[in-house]
Design a protein around this motif. Structure first.
Motif, PDB file in Angstrom:
ATOM      1  N   ALA A  58      -0.642  16.175  36.034  1.00 45.51           N
ATOM      2  CA  ALA A  58      -1.771  16.675  36.824  1.00 45.51           C
ATOM      3  C   ALA A  58      -2.862  17.171  35.884  1.00 45.51           C
ATOM      4  CB  ALA A  58      -1.323  17.808  37.744  1.00 45.51           C
ATOM      5  N   GLN A  59      -4.058  17.301  36.432  1.00 47.04           N
ATOM      6  CA  GLN A  59      -5.169  17.910  35.713  1.00 47.04           C
ATOM      7  C   GLN A  59      -5.473  19.246  36.367  1.00 47.04           C
ATOM      8  OE1 GLN A  59      -8.798  15.611  35.670  1.00 47.04           O
ATOM      9  NE2 GLN A  59      -9.749  16.882  34.114  1.00 47.04           N
ATOM     10  N   VAL A  60      -5.765  20.242  35.547  1.00 43.67           N
ATOM     11  CA  VAL A  60      -6.090  21.566  36.071  1.00 43.67           C
ATOM     12  C   VAL A  60      -7.576  21.592  36.415  1.00 43.67           C
ATOM     13  CG1 VAL A  60      -6.116  24.044  35.637  1.00 43.67           C
ATOM     14  CG2 VAL A  60      -4.297  22.622  34.650  1.00 43.67           C
ATOM     15  N   LEU A  61      -7.884  21.827  37.682  1.00 49.92           N
ATOM     16  CA  LEU A  61      -9.265  21.962  38.151  1.00 49.92           C
ATOM     17  C   LEU A  61      -9.487  23.396  38.606  1.00 49.92           C
ATOM     18  CD1 LEU A  61      -9.694  18.716  40.308  1.00 49.92           C
ATOM     19  CD2 LEU A  61      -9.825  18.986  37.839  1.00 49.92           C
ATOM     20  N   GLN A  62     -10.735  23.739  38.827  1.00 51.59           N
ATOM     21  CA  GLN A  62     -11.016  25.093  39.326  1.00 51.59           C
ATOM     22  C   GLN A  62     -12.114  25.056  40.368  1.00 51.59           C
ATOM     23  OE1 GLN A  62     -13.260  27.940  36.880  1.00 51.59           O
ATOM     24  NE2 GLN A  62     -13.195  26.473  35.182  1.00 51.59           N
ATOM     25  N   ASN A  63     -11.972  25.933  41.358  1.00 48.48           N
ATOM     26  CA  ASN A  63     -12.992  26.145  42.381  1.00 48.48           C
ATOM     27  C   ASN A  63     -13.747  27.425  42.057  1.00 48.48           C
ATOM     28  OD1 ASN A  63     -12.436  23.898  44.001  1.00 48.48           O
ATOM     29  ND2 ASN A  63     -10.818  24.955  45.116  1.00 48.48           N
ATOM     30  N   ARG A 268      -7.397   8.710  41.280  1.00 51.28           N
ATOM     31  CA  ARG A 268      -8.214   7.537  41.573  1.00 51.28           C
ATOM     32  C   ARG A 268      -8.769   7.545  42.995  1.00 51.28           C
ATOM     33  NH1 ARG A 268     -11.359   3.682  39.155  1.00 51.28           N
ATOM     34  NH2 ARG A 268     -11.327   1.715  40.308  1.00 51.28           N
ATOM     35  N   LEU A 269      -7.929   7.817  43.964  1.00 50.18           N
ATOM     36  CA  LEU A 269      -8.307   7.619  45.363  1.00 50.18           C
ATOM     37  C   LEU A 269      -8.752   8.892  46.064  1.00 50.18           C
ATOM     38  CD1 LEU A 269      -5.491   5.148  46.483  1.00 50.18           C
ATOM     39  CD2 LEU A 269      -7.788   4.620  45.656  1.00 50.18           C
ATOM     40  N   TYR A 270      -8.382  10.048  45.519  1.00 49.08           N
ATOM     41  CA  TYR A 270      -8.723  11.323  46.176  1.00 49.08           C
ATOM     42  C   TYR A 270      -9.410  12.248  45.167  1.00 49.08           C
ATOM     43  CZ  TYR A 270      -5.394   9.598  49.640  1.00 49.08           C
ATOM     44  OH  TYR A 270      -4.726   8.834  50.573  1.00 49.08           O
ATOM     45  N   SER A 271     -10.590  11.834  44.716  1.00 47.92           N
ATOM     46  CA  SER A 271     -11.270  12.569  43.646  1.00 47.92           C
ATOM     47  C   SER A 271     -12.483  13.358  44.132  1.00 47.92           C
ATOM     48  CB  SER A 271     -11.725  11.581  42.563  1.00 47.92           C
ATOM     49  OG  SER A 271     -12.572  10.589  43.116  1.00 47.92           O
ATOM     50  N   GLY A 276     -14.597  22.985  48.061  1.00 52.31           N
ATOM     51  CA  GLY A 276     -13.304  23.367  47.512  1.00 52.31           C
ATOM     52  C   GLY A 276     -12.111  22.678  48.131  1.00 52.31           C
ATOM     53  N   VAL A 277     -12.364  21.756  49.054  1.00 52.16           N
ATOM     54  CA  VAL A 277     -11.267  21.086  49.756  1.00 52.16           C
ATOM     55  C   VAL A 277     -11.332  19.590  49.461  1.00 52.16           C
ATOM     56  CG1 VAL A 277     -10.227  20.596  52.008  1.00 52.16           C
ATOM     57  CG2 VAL A 277     -11.301  22.814  51.585  1.00 52.16           C
ATOM     58  N   GLU A 278     -10.171  18.991  49.252  1.00 55.88           N
ATOM     59  CA  GLU A 278     -10.105  17.558  48.991  1.00 55.88           C
ATOM     60  C   GLU A 278     -10.725  16.786  50.145  1.00 55.88           C
ATOM     61  OE1 GLU A 278      -6.400  14.813  49.168  1.00 55.88           O
ATOM     62  OE2 GLU A 278      -6.369  15.784  47.203  1.00 55.88           O
ATOM     63  N   ALA A 279     -11.669  15.887  49.809  1.00 53.82           N
ATOM     64  CA  ALA A 279     -12.401  15.170  50.852  1.00 53.82           C
ATOM     65  C   ALA A 279     -12.352  13.661  50.641  1.00 53.82           C
ATOM     66  CB  ALA A 279     -13.848  15.655  50.890  1.00 53.82           C
ATOM     67  N   GLY A 280     -11.240  13.167  50.110  1.00 53.71           N
ATOM     68  CA  GLY A 280     -11.092  11.720  49.941  1.00 53.71           C
ATOM     69  C   GLY A 280     -11.729  11.241  48.660  1.00 53.71           C
ATOM     70  N   GLY A 281     -12.333  10.075  48.729  1.00 54.90           N
ATOM     71  CA  GLY A 281     -12.920   9.433  47.547  1.00 54.90           C
ATOM     72  C   GLY A 281     -12.867   7.932  47.741  1.00 54.90           C
ATOM     73  N   ARG A 282     -12.322   7.223  46.762  1.00 49.57           N
ATOM     74  CA  ARG A 282     -12.243   5.765  46.856  1.00 49.57           C
ATOM     75  C   ARG A 282     -11.277   5.308  47.953  1.00 49.57           C
ATOM     76  NH1 ARG A 282     -14.444   2.739  42.723  1.00 49.57           N
ATOM     77  NH2 ARG A 282     -13.005   1.025  43.151  1.00 49.57           N
ATOM     78  N   ILE A 283     -10.447   6.212  48.440  1.00 52.37           N
ATOM     79  CA  ILE A 283      -9.532   5.841  49.522  1.00 52.37           C
ATOM     80  C   ILE A 283     -10.323   5.384  50.748  1.00 52.37           C
ATOM     81  CG2 ILE A 283      -9.421   8.202  50.436  1.00 52.37           C
ATOM     82  CD1 ILE A 283      -6.567   5.584  50.335  1.00 52.37           C
ATOM     83  N   LYS A 284     -11.544   5.908  50.914  1.00 52.98           N
ATOM     84  CA  LYS A 284     -12.377   5.469  52.036  1.00 52.98           C
ATOM     85  C   LYS A 284     -12.746   3.997  51.879  1.00 52.98           C
ATOM     86  CE  LYS A 284     -14.397  10.091  52.530  1.00 52.98           C
ATOM     87  NZ  LYS A 284     -15.627  10.910  52.395  1.00 52.98           N
ATOM     88  N   MET A 285     -13.035   3.598  50.649  1.00 54.02           N
ATOM     89  CA  MET A 285     -13.366   2.200  50.402  1.00 54.02           C
ATOM     90  C   MET A 285     -12.141   1.313  50.598  1.00 54.02           C
ATOM     91  SD  MET A 285     -15.339   0.537  47.090  1.00 54.02           S
ATOM     92  CE  MET A 285     -16.626   1.773  47.197  1.00 54.02           C
TER      93      MET A 285
END
Length: 798
Positions: A58-63, A268-271, A276-285
């Motif tokens: 995993a990668q550590v992200l911050q809000n 890749r798909l949920y970036s 602050g909330v995951e909002a999809g990404g390439r998964i929409k495509m």
């Protein structure tokens, strides 16, 4: 029995060759679209699965709370790595700090010099990622003077010679020794561009990083982890939530930083993150293209259903005789399924051939390196299942419809399909054109949105601007001499340095203080240190005050703000206002000397970010040049290269046009638009194939009626109207259904872009007219052909 089914199916298919060709062609095109989209989706969903620990990395992200909203960032403070390793060892097996991708100049001797992208990592990365070492060992990063090379880069440097312990110079600053060679990572990997791995200690060996080694308020580094074998991702993420909050100063606590883990299987798909909330990404495509692929395949299946059921009267006697001598309905259903599966099998062979031929062009279009896995058993198993399902779907309605005929009516000659029998076929035709029209409208709106945003005012003049990345201090040390030579050559109009590029934000600062600032206001300003002639070079537009000038020594503490920054600060008279920053000036008072129109530096679909520009007395990372439009660009670039070699001989002359870099921001939307456009054209073509077959059969059924009408004086135009009227009605019904579907679907898509084009009312009738003309053109060929046949030929048997 199966052999008998196959023999009858083969005879029927060969007997009606035109009908079979139309079915195979239509179905193969649908299967081609589904196959290519399936390969693309597989490449997307298997992204990063090359790494064995894919589900545990995993990668550590911050809000952080900024300006009333929560923003998500990937950069972290330098001491985070040691903190996680020391106090959270039960959660993590490896914790690795990283520089992110870095482009550097690598040279092995005077003849070989390359600009390559790589990463500076802590040693644990070689265990975390799946690196297939071809030479050396994974422990190579433990030495500060070592480097690991990809196989392709090692070959480029040393050919077939042993690269181990060979010397390489980095940015003409220091030397490293090759400690290992790893196999190039696949194209569908996050680190596919990683041509080298250098030690982390080398990256932070500078005055700035040494001064900030314990600074929790500066975010400039990336953090990767692999959770412990007995740990759970969600639990580990919750454990580190307040690590930074508990370490930062009281002033920085107002941003409420919260850390969390973003698993590799979502990179890749949920970036995308919103508030602050995951909002999809390439998964929409992925979902979009999956839906399009299914619809295109469905159109091809509808063609098959329509053409088979339309010819039902030709098979009626065969069915009546077989039922009268004892055939069960289930046996007839199996017979028709056998025929549809044979057609699907033929379509599969044709679609595979087309896919093999088109794959290079498809890869270029989608910017991938997809291969058909001919040797994979799973590929063939999936393909077999796909073909069977397609054949069953395409043959389902004809099988159950045709097998329901009553033998008594058929053999007495009283069997007629009637008007109601054609209703399902008409419904399917309407469905075909509804889908096609929706796709066409969607594609046009996508390209209108791209064009609308590309023509958006960007606040500066992109024409003739080029940027050069500088990695050594040579050019900065001779900047004025180089600038004077370039101006004298006539190749450029102006030249400047900057900390970051024009098309991205390299630095954000949140501690600016100004008179009247609300203490509770949390801000983040894009900050770009530049040289004095930056504004003149790029042609930014001053709307208040003045630009930086060499004539004013006080400009060393001067600031230029954009409109968004002035609005956020609430400055009624911005010029002359005093602004302070502990991060940038240790509390030095900066004076606002000018205000410029907003410049689009990041996403062209988003509002311009509040930005601050200041003079930079240190080395810049980029040089910006304005080419002289009075001479050809090729001639100007040749002159620039010659001058650069005199002052910056240790770096290759590599440049990029700002306009091209800006256009790259539309890459995803353009690819989506082009792909959708191809699928829409394919959908229309498939629909027209079916319509052609339907029209052909309709004419065939009414050939005697047409003959009688011609004898009674009907003109070609009258007969054309008679034969095309029903199809025109179907297209108009499809247009009526497609209108609300296309409008609401595309309005929802556009709502994700704060800066978007309106949907024009005229678009819908234009598309409807185009679809109607295409349909009429398809049907008219058969209608006019039938209208011009000599009635003697069609009536001589009467």
């Amino acid at each position: 029995m199966i052999h008998n089914y196959l023999k009858i199916a083969r005879r029927n298919l060969l007997k009606y060759r035109t009908f079979t060709f139309i079915n195979v062609a239509g179905l193969s095109l649908g299967m081609l679209a589904a196959l290519l989209i399936g390969l693309w989706i597989w490449d997307e969903v298997t992204f990063n699965t090359y790494h064995e620990n894919y589900n545990r990395i995993a990668q550590v992200l911050q809000n952080k709370e900024i300006g009333g909203a929560i923003t998500t960032q990937r950069e972290n403070p330098l001491p985070l790595g040691s903190e996680l390793r020391t106090n959270y060892r039960d959660d993590f097996k490896y914790v690795v700090m990283s520089s992110g991708p870095r482009s550097v100049i690598l040279s092995s001797d005077r003849e070989k010099k390359f600009t390559k992208t790589g990463y500076y990592f802590e040693p644990g990365i070689t265990e975390m990622l799946t690196l297939k070492m071809l030479r050396g060992s994974r422990d190579g990063l433990k030495e500060t003077s070592s480097v690991l090379l990809s196989a392709s880069l090692a070959k480029a440097f040393f050919g077939d010679a042993d690269p181990m312990d060979k010397n390489i110079r980095v940015d003409n600053k220091y030397d490293v020794n090759v400690a290992g060679v790893y196999e190039d990572l696949p194209d569908n990997s996050e680190f596919r561009d990683m041509q080298f791995i250098a030690p982390w200690a080398r990256y932070i060996d500078n005055d700035w990083d040494r001064a900030h080694k314990d600074d929790w308020g500066s975010n400039s580094f990336f953090t990767y982890v692999q959770i412990a074998d007995n740990a759970v991702m969600e639990r580990a993420s919750a454990d580190i939530r307040n690590v930074k909050l508990n370490k930062v100063s009281k002033e920085d606590q107002q941003y409420k930083p919260q850390l969390f883990l973003h698993p590799m299987n979502k990179w890749r798909l949920y970036s995308d993150f919103e508030n602050g909330v995951e909002a999809g990404g390439r998964i929409k495509m992925v979902w979009l293209f999956a839906t399009i692929g299914l619809f295109v395949l469905l159109l091809a299946c509808i063609n098959f259903m329509n053409l088979v059921t339309a010819r039902s009267e030709r098979r009626a006697k065969e069915i009546g005789i077989r039922k009268s001598i004892g055939s069960l309905r289930g046996q007839l259903v199996l017979q028709f399924f056998t025929e549809s599966l044979l057609v699907a099998g033929g379509a599969l062979i044709l679609s595979l051939l087309l896919a093999w031929l088109l794959l290079p062009y498809f890869n270029e279009l989608v910017d991938k390196k997809i291969n058909i896995q001919w040797s994979s058993p799973w590929f063939w198993v999936s393909l077999t299942g796909f073909t069977i399902v397609t054949g069953l779907i395409a043959g389902s309605y004809p099988a159950f419809y045709l097998s329901s005929f009553q033998p008594v009516k058929v053999l007495k000659g009283t069997f007629r399909t009637g008007r109601l029998a054609a209703v399902p076929r008409k419904v399917l035709v309407v469905l075909q054109f509804t889908i096609s029209i929706v796709l066409i409208i969607g594609v046009i709106i996508v390209f209108r949105q791209i064009s609308f945003t590309q023509n958006r005012p960007v606040g500066y003049d992109r024409d003739g601007l080029i940027t050069l990345r500088t990695r050594t201090a040579d050019l900065h040390q001779h900047f004025e001499a180089c600038r004077n030579d370039l101006l004298s050559s006539g190749a450029v109009l102006e030249m400047a340095e900057s900390y970051g590029p024009l098309t991205a934000v390299f630095m954000s600062v949140g501690d600016y203080q100004w008179p009247g600032k609300d203490p509770a206001l949390k801000t983040s300003f894009a900050t770009l240190p530049v040289s004095c002639d930056f504004g003149k070079t790029i042609g930014w537009k001053i709307i208040d005050g003045r630009d930086f000038s060499r004539e004013f020594a006080s400009d060393s503490t001067g600031l230029v703000l954009n409109e968004a920054a002035v609005k956020l600060m609430g400055l009624r008279q911005p010029v002359g206002a005093t602004i302070r920053s502990e991060i940038l000036g240790n509390g030095v008072a900066f004076k606002v000397i000018g205000v410029i129109k907003d410049m689009v530096m990041e996403s062209p679909y988003e509002p311009a970010k509040p930005s601050v520009f200041m003079l930079n007395r240190e080395k810049g990372n980029f040089v910006v040049l304005k080419l002289n439009p009075a001479i050809p660009a090729s001639g100007a670039l040749a002159k620039i290269e010659a001058v650069m070699k005199n002052y910056n001989a240790n770096e290759p002359f590599e440049y990029s046009f700002v306009s091209q870099e800006y256009d790259k921001k539309f890459g995803n939307e353009e690819r989506m638009g082009k792909l959708s456009g191809y699928w829409a054209m394919l959908a229309i073509f498939i629909s027209c194939i079916g319509l052609f077959g339907m029209a052909s059969f309709a004419v065939e059924q009414r050939v005697k009626e047409i003959g009688v009408r011609k004898v009674l004086g009907a003109s070609v135009l009258t007969l054309w109207r008679l034969l095309t009227k029903q199809f025109v009605v179907l297209i108009l019904v499809a247009a009526g259904i497609a209108t609300p579907v296309a409008y609401f679907a595309m309005q929802n898509w556009l709502s994700h872009y704060p800066y978007h084009a309106p949907i024009p009312w005229w678009l819908f009738p234009v598309v409807y007219l185009g679809a109607l003309l295409v349909a009429l053109g398809t049907v008219s060929f058969q209608a006019i052909r039938a209208s011009t046949i000599n009635p003697v030929k069609s009536l001589r048997a009467e």
